[in-house]
Design an enzyme around this catalytic site. Structure first.
Site, mmCIF file in Angstrom:
data_model
loop_
_atom_site.group_PDB
_atom_site.id
_atom_site.type_symbol
_atom_site.label_atom_id
_atom_site.label_comp_id
_atom_site.label_asym_id
_atom_site.label_seq_id
_atom_site.Cartn_x
_atom_site.Cartn_y
_atom_site.Cartn_z
ATOM 1 C CG PHE A 129 -16.102 14.727 -26.838
ATOM 2 C CD1 PHE A 129 -15.909 15.794 -25.987
ATOM 3 C CD2 PHE A 129 -15.218 13.664 -26.777
ATOM 4 C CE1 PHE A 129 -14.852 15.806 -25.099
ATOM 5 C CE2 PHE A 129 -14.159 13.663 -25.893
ATOM 6 C CZ PHE A 129 -13.979 14.746 -25.045
ATOM 7 N NE ARG A 157 -10.344 15.451 -29.646
ATOM 8 C CZ ARG A 157 -11.038 15.119 -28.546
ATOM 9 N NH1 ARG A 157 -12.299 15.460 -28.429
ATOM 10 N NH2 ARG A 157 -10.493 14.446 -27.570
ATOM 11 C CE1 TYR A 185 -4.095 1.924 0.355
ATOM 12 C CE2 TYR A 185 -2.621 3.406 1.550
ATOM 13 C CZ TYR A 185 -3.821 3.171 0.898
ATOM 14 O OH TYR A 185 -4.729 4.176 0.772
ATOM 15 C CE LYS A 230 -3.928 10.462 -24.201
ATOM 16 N NZ LYS A 230 -4.158 11.801 -23.785
ATOM 17 C CG PHE A 268 -6.947 18.078 -24.141
ATOM 18 C CD1 PHE A 268 -6.998 17.567 -25.430
ATOM 19 C CD2 PHE A 268 -7.236 17.232 -23.087
ATOM 20 C CE1 PHE A 268 -7.329 16.238 -25.660
ATOM 21 C CE2 PHE A 268 -7.565 15.900 -23.307
ATOM 22 C CZ PHE A 268 -7.609 15.401 -24.594
ATOM 23 C CB THR A 269 -11.819 17.621 -23.967
ATOM 24 O OG1 THR A 269 -10.875 16.539 -23.911
ATOM 25 C CG2 THR A 269 -12.170 17.896 -25.422
ATOM 26 C CG ASP A 278 -1.309 18.471 -21.251
ATOM 27 O OD1 ASP A 278 -0.677 17.400 -21.195
ATOM 28 O OD2 ASP A 278 -2.531 18.532 -21.494
HETATM 29 C C1 LIG Z 1 -5.207 12.580 -23.116
HETATM 30 C C2 LIG Z 1 -4.856 13.958 -22.738
HETATM 31 C C3 LIG Z 1 -5.095 14.446 -21.449
HETATM 32 C C4 LIG Z 1 -5.856 13.662 -20.402
HETATM 33 O O1 LIG Z 1 -5.233 12.485 -20.070
HETATM 34 P P1 LIG Z 1 -6.054 11.176 -19.676
HETATM 35 O O2 LIG Z 1 -4.975 10.193 -19.321
HETATM 36 O O3 LIG Z 1 -6.861 10.768 -20.838
HETATM 37 O O4 LIG Z 1 -6.898 11.517 -18.492
HETATM 38 C C5 LIG Z 1 -4.673 15.732 -21.169
HETATM 39 N N1 LIG Z 1 -4.080 16.505 -22.087
HETATM 40 C C6 LIG Z 1 -3.848 16.073 -23.338
HETATM 41 C C7 LIG Z 1 -3.186 16.964 -24.319
HETATM 42 C C8 LIG Z 1 -4.233 14.787 -23.703
HETATM 43 O O5 LIG Z 1 -4.031 14.379 -24.957
#
Ligand SMILES: *Cc1c(COP(=O)(O)O)cnc(C)c1O
Length: 499
Positions: free
Chosen positions: A450, A383, A73, A259, A125-126, A216
């Site tokens: 979306f 998009r 943990y 990513k 970004f969303t 980011d």
């Molecule tokens: C995917 C993404 C996020 C969010 O990450 P998640 O792991 O999907 O929560 C934030 N910023 C960008 C640019 C992304 O492509």
């Protein structure tokens, strides 16, 4: 980059069979999904280009390492490996794991944004914007105008416009700007990078005003590759070296490990400021999990630590972006309008240009993504206006200049032949693009609509009319059935929009 100059820097050890449904089955599936590719079950998809998020293939080393998960943990050994890998390659002092990128965004937004604050950033970004707004902040876009022009060939369309940033700081006051959010390889702009030169200038500007920069860093490795390839004086540097400099120009980062870091789940928040990191750890234990696992299993952290190491290897990143470029070039050669230059993580179709007969209020990108699925079983993502949502003050739909369909390429998953099939499918659809029917909402969720929105065609029941069905092909380039149908006009071909 000529495809002959490289091959995938791996061989395949395990395979997952693909299945292809019939067109009639796909028509049924997309209707059942409310014409939203997010709601189509994976089993009904042939080539899945919905997202590059969490869809990477892990290496044999990563899979083997998962057997070394220390599921304690507190203080898992894998946490220390992750901390070490992030410090070595991203360079930040404090590393806090989170279940994925938005977990880190949630913590950062709660930590730094007060109601009424303004957060400038290079295109929204969303999830990032959603968390900024949930914390009471207001996102303001300060990306250069070129990012909004899909045909502009500038090498660094992710760059921040310093005049716009200055205007925002003057209007809001530096005290009401908790940080500038700098996104690497800007997703919504088509995977377009920011230059080191621009980032250095933003750093100097923010230092003068006492404003933090939060990166980011989700696609910072891919951004580093473009810096190496395109920016003067950078071609001899390693990806790792450039990545470290990019991160050194910020005070912390949020990162989705799903990513660049080559894992199926995971993320992290980094902060150089020890006091802020302490507060962030206090929040993480409430929302994610203890600060040494942040919602992840030990094995997930181990796989991410190794994925980070693999992600900065030159042969990996060259093949990754090379594959995206390969697909993009096939489409450019066929005259399909895509965002230029070709981005890092996907090819973005200019849906507004491909479907001039579908007005923006009928969501051409949403319709095109649904039609591509019907045509070929290839799953892509909207998009455009659906992703952009509504203006919070007025409730009106936002119509960003870019109305795109994203063909996102998972890392190390598909082969060149899959790219060929994808290109053929898109080109075939482009040939009879005027068979695509616009959509209207039947269900609209309040947040990040979306993901779960449902639609119906504005006329009839199909998003992609068959040959000879309905009003016929405006392009006059389609099949005999279409040429013979009622209303054939020789409008400019959608395949050669410039011509
Ligand atoms: C995917 C993404 C996020 C969010 O990450 P998640 O792991 O999907 O929560 C934030 N910023 C960008 C640019 C992304 O492509």
């Amino acid at each position: 980059m000529s495809r002959r100059s490289w091959a995938e820097p791996y061989k395949i050890k395990m395979v997952e069979p693909l299945r292809m449904m019939s067109r009639a089955e796909r028509e049924e599936a997309i209707e059942a999904a409310g014409f939203n590719t997010f709601l189509v079950p994976s089993r009904a998809v042939y080539i899945d280009l919905l997202t590059d998020s969490g869809t990477s293939a892990m290496s044999d080393r990563q899979w083997a390492s998962m057997m070394m998960g220390d599921e304690a943990y507190a203080g898992s050994e894998n946490y220390f490996h992750l901390e070490e890998a992030v410090r070595r390659h991203y360079g930040y002092r404090n590393v806090i794991p989170t279940h994925q990128g938005r977990g880190a965004e949630h913590i950062l937004s709660r930590l730094l944004i007060k109601p009424g604050d303004t957060v400038p950033g290079n295109m929204y970004f969303t999830t990032t914007k959603a968390h900024q707004e949930l914390a009471g902040g207001r996102f303001v876009d300060v990306i250069g105008d070129r990012a909004h022009d899909p045909d502009d060939e500038s090498p660094f369309k992710g760059n921040i416009d310093l005049f716009k940033l200055e205007r925002v700081v003057k209007e809001a006051g530096a005290a009401r700007i908790p940080y500038v959010c700098v996104q690497c390889n800007v997703n919504m702009a088509g995977g377009q990078p920011i230059s080191l030169e621009n980032l250095r200038a933003v750093r100097a500007f923010c230092d003068r005003h006492g404003i933090r920069i939060m990166l980011d860093a989700t696609r910072a490795v891919e951004n580093a590759y473009f810096i190496q390839q395109r920016e003067a004086g950078q071609s001899e540097r390693s990806i790792g070296d450039i990545l470290l400099e990019v991160c050194s120009l910020s005070d912390g980062c949020t990162n989705s490990g799903k990513k660049d870091c080559l894992v199926n789940i995971g993320g992290f928040l980094c902060l150089n400021d020890d006091a802020l990191a302490e507060e962030a750890r206090n929040l993480v234990v409430v929302f994610e999990g203890l600060h040494t696992y942040g919602g992840l299993a030990g094995r997930d952290m181990e796989a991410m630590a190794i994925g980070i190491e693999e992600s900065v290897q030159q042969d990996h990143i060259r093949a990754r972006i090379g594959q995206v470029e390969y697909l993009g070039r096939l489409l450019i050669k066929a005259g399909v309008p895509i965002v230029r230059p070709i981005g890092g993580h996907g090819v973005f179709l200019n849906a507004a240009k491909m479907l001039p007969h579908v007005p923006r209020e009928q969501f051409p990108a949403q319709a095109l993504a649904a039609a591509l699925y019907v045509e070929s079983g290839v799953r892509a993502m909207e998009r455009g206006a659906v992703s952009a949502g509504r203006d919070h003050a007025t409730g009106a739909n936002l119509y960003p200049r870019l109305e795109l369909v994203r063909l996102t390429i998972p890392r190390r998953v598909y082969t060149q032949a899959h790219m060929d099939v994808t290109a053929e499918s898109v080109i075939e659809l482009a040939r009879h693009a005027d068979h695509v029917v616009g959509l209207k909402f039947t269900h609209e969720p309040k947040h990040l609509r979306f993901f779960q929105a449902r639609f119906a065609p504005v006329v009839g029941s199909k998003v992609l009319r068959g040959h000879g069905e309905g009003a016929g092909c405006a392009s006059g380039r389609c099949c005999g059935a279409c040429r013979g149908s009622s209303r054939v006009v020789s409008a400019a071909s959608t395949l050669n929009p410039g011509a």
